[in-house]
Design a protein around this motif. Structure first.
Motif, PDB file in Angstrom:
ATOM      1  N   ASN A 153       0.670  -1.235   0.029  1.00 21.75           N
ATOM      2  CA  ASN A 153       0.103  -0.058   0.120  1.00 21.75           C
ATOM      3  C   ASN A 153       0.841   1.141  -0.136  1.00 21.75           C
ATOM      4  O   ASN A 153       0.631   2.143   0.693  1.00 21.75           O
ATOM      5  N   SER A 172       3.124   4.564   3.294  1.00 19.59           N
ATOM      6  CA  SER A 172       2.468   3.331   3.050  1.00 19.59           C
ATOM      7  C   SER A 172       1.236   3.566   4.142  1.00 19.59           C
ATOM      8  O   SER A 172       1.382   3.761   5.487  1.00 19.59           O
ATOM      9  N   LEU A 173      -0.030   3.806   3.613  1.00 16.97           N
ATOM     10  CA  LEU A 173      -1.224   3.845   4.408  1.00 16.97           C
ATOM     11  C   LEU A 173      -1.574   2.608   5.325  1.00 16.97           C
ATOM     12  O   LEU A 173      -1.398   1.367   4.626  1.00 16.97           O
ATOM     13  N   GLY A 175      -4.344   1.704   6.744  1.00 19.14           N
ATOM     14  CA  GLY A 175      -5.456   1.124   6.399  1.00 19.14           C
ATOM     15  C   GLY A 175      -6.462   0.610   7.408  1.00 19.14           C
ATOM     16  O   GLY A 175      -7.253  -0.216   7.526  1.00 19.14           O
ATOM     17  N   GLN A 184       1.325   2.208   9.705  1.00 19.84           N
ATOM     18  CA  GLN A 184       1.900   2.994   8.690  1.00 19.84           C
ATOM     19  C   GLN A 184       3.417   3.004   8.607  1.00 19.84           C
ATOM     20  O   GLN A 184       4.026   2.625   9.608  1.00 19.84           O
ATOM     21  N   SER A 212       2.678  -5.012  10.150  1.00 17.42           N
ATOM     22  CA  SER A 212       2.578  -4.168   9.182  1.00 17.42           C
ATOM     23  C   SER A 212       4.017  -4.437   8.336  1.00 17.42           C
ATOM     24  O   SER A 212       3.953  -4.334   6.817  1.00 17.42           O
TER      25      SER A 212
END
Length: 393
Positions: A153, A172-173, A175, A184, A212
């Motif tokens: 992302n 990077s999001l 989400g 993130q 993540s």
């Protein structure tokens, strides 16, 4: 009338062809060989493995010129294991890279699963990305110089090179609804190239890295009782730090070529911060808190003996300052290698790595040697040797 319509249609087709030219390239690498591990969980091990010098892969890369210096680009890249035929990166179809974007005279913007800016700007200087492969990379590749982890992302910008300087930023999001900062990832990087001199700097910040960053492959560990399982792997160098709230990497590298010889160095300061966050990952028995700080320095040397033969040596010093009473650990690692090119696309190579450990590791136990991506030793020493062949297409 029909002739006029036909001419108009044909003219439109040629006009489109002149305005928009595109190409797609199929490419790949097959890397296979025989390994020796002096102590794999207490036993000697001989085995075949795929993708040591370079990860075995195939990919598609495309570009469509849109006019005015603007072009659409994409890359889809899939890793695989030569011995079993399985897909790599946890079974993801395009687990190595998958992105699309636009490039122009002002820079390039891409969106998707990509490398972070530490990889882009610093990875090339580490011996693991040159002649050494992942066996010669930093312990557990904890600073990600060897690109063990990709970023999902991600929106990335890189500029067009200006007077030797290239720079960029990526975000990077996470989400997660209602929590912008959770999961993130963001990074910054720059490099400079001027004749024989190359240099680079990079910064990486990862929230909830166990999920993540380490858990963004195809097979993340299951969540139990609201606590994510550990995705940090079996290496005791970092396996005790799954509960870190934040991972931070700061790095600087350089290389200088003098004739057939190239001297290089890398440095990184890597921190697993705010340990003990159960929403990020499991906490070891007895608890853990604070920050574990790693300082990693590498010196490497490469010599082009002939146009077809390259030799290299490297030394890596890794110091873990420890966290919350877990003590500290030091890992000394040396590597040597030879790479002989049979042609422009095919080479045979050998790499040998020795690692020695002392102190207390991330799990609170006596530190043992743990060469990157190999089964850890049961003692403080470990030797790995690889003889392989690589073909690019």
């Amino acid at each position: 009338m029909k002739k006029q319509l036909f001419a108009l249609a044909a003219g439109s087709m040629f006009s489109c062809a002149a305005f928009s030219q595109s190409n797609v390239t199929l490419y790949g690498i097959i890397d296979e060989g025989v390994n020796y591990n002096s102590n794999a969980g207490g036993e000697r091990l001989y085995n075949l493995s795929s993708g040591v010098l370079n990860g075995s892969r195939w990919g598609l890369r495309g570009r469509e010129d849109l006019g005015g210096g603007l072009a659409a680009i994409f890359t889809l890249e899939s890793g695989f294991d030569v011995n079993s035929g399985r897909m790599g990166q946890g079974g993801l179809l395009f687990g190595r890279q998958a992105y699309v974007g636009l490039t122009s005279p002002y820079g390039t913007v891409t969106l998707g699963r990509q490398y972070d800016l530490v990889v882009d700007n610093l990875g090339q200087f580490e011996v693991g990305d040159q002649w050494g492969g992942y066996m010669a990379a930093h312990p557990s590749d904890l600073d990600n110089f060897n690109n063990t982890n990709r970023v999902n992302n991600q929106v990335k910008y890189t500029n067009k090179t200006i007077a030797g300087f290239t720079f960029g930023g990526a975000y990077s999001l996470g989400g997660v609804a209602g929590n912008v900062s959770r999961n993130q990832i963001w990074s910054l990087g720059a490099n400079y190239a001027n004749g024989p001199l190359l240099a680079g700097v990079g910064y990486l910040n990862v929230r909830n890295p166990n999920v993540s960053f380490y858990g963004n492959g195809g097979s993340p560990a299951a969540t139990t009782g609201g606590v994510p399982g550990s995705n940090l792997g079996a290496s005791p160098v970092i396996s005790g730090y799954a509960s870190a709230h934040t991972l931070q990497v700061i790095g600087a590298d350089g290389a200088y070529t003098f004739g057939a010889a190239t001297f290089g160095f890398t440095y990184s300061n890597t921190k697993f911060m705010s340990l003990g966050d159960r929403t990020s990952g499991p906490v070891p028995a007895g608890g853990i808190a604070g920050t574990a700080t790693f300082n990693i320095a590498e010196a490497n040397f490469k010599y082009q003996i002939t146009p077809a033969l390259v030799a290299g040596v490297a030394y890596v010093y890794t110091h873990n300052g420890g966290a919350s009473g877990h003590g500290s650990a030091i890992y000394n690692q040396g590597s040597a290698g030879l790479d002989y090119f049979l042609s422009k696309r095919t080479d045979v190579y050998t790499v040998a790595t020795f690692q020695e450990a002392r102190g207390t590791d991330s799990t609170g136990r006596t530190a043992v040697a743990s060469i990157n991506q190999l089964t850890p030793s049961t003692s403080n020493r470990q030797v790995a040797v690889r003889l392989g062949i690589r073909h690019k297409f």
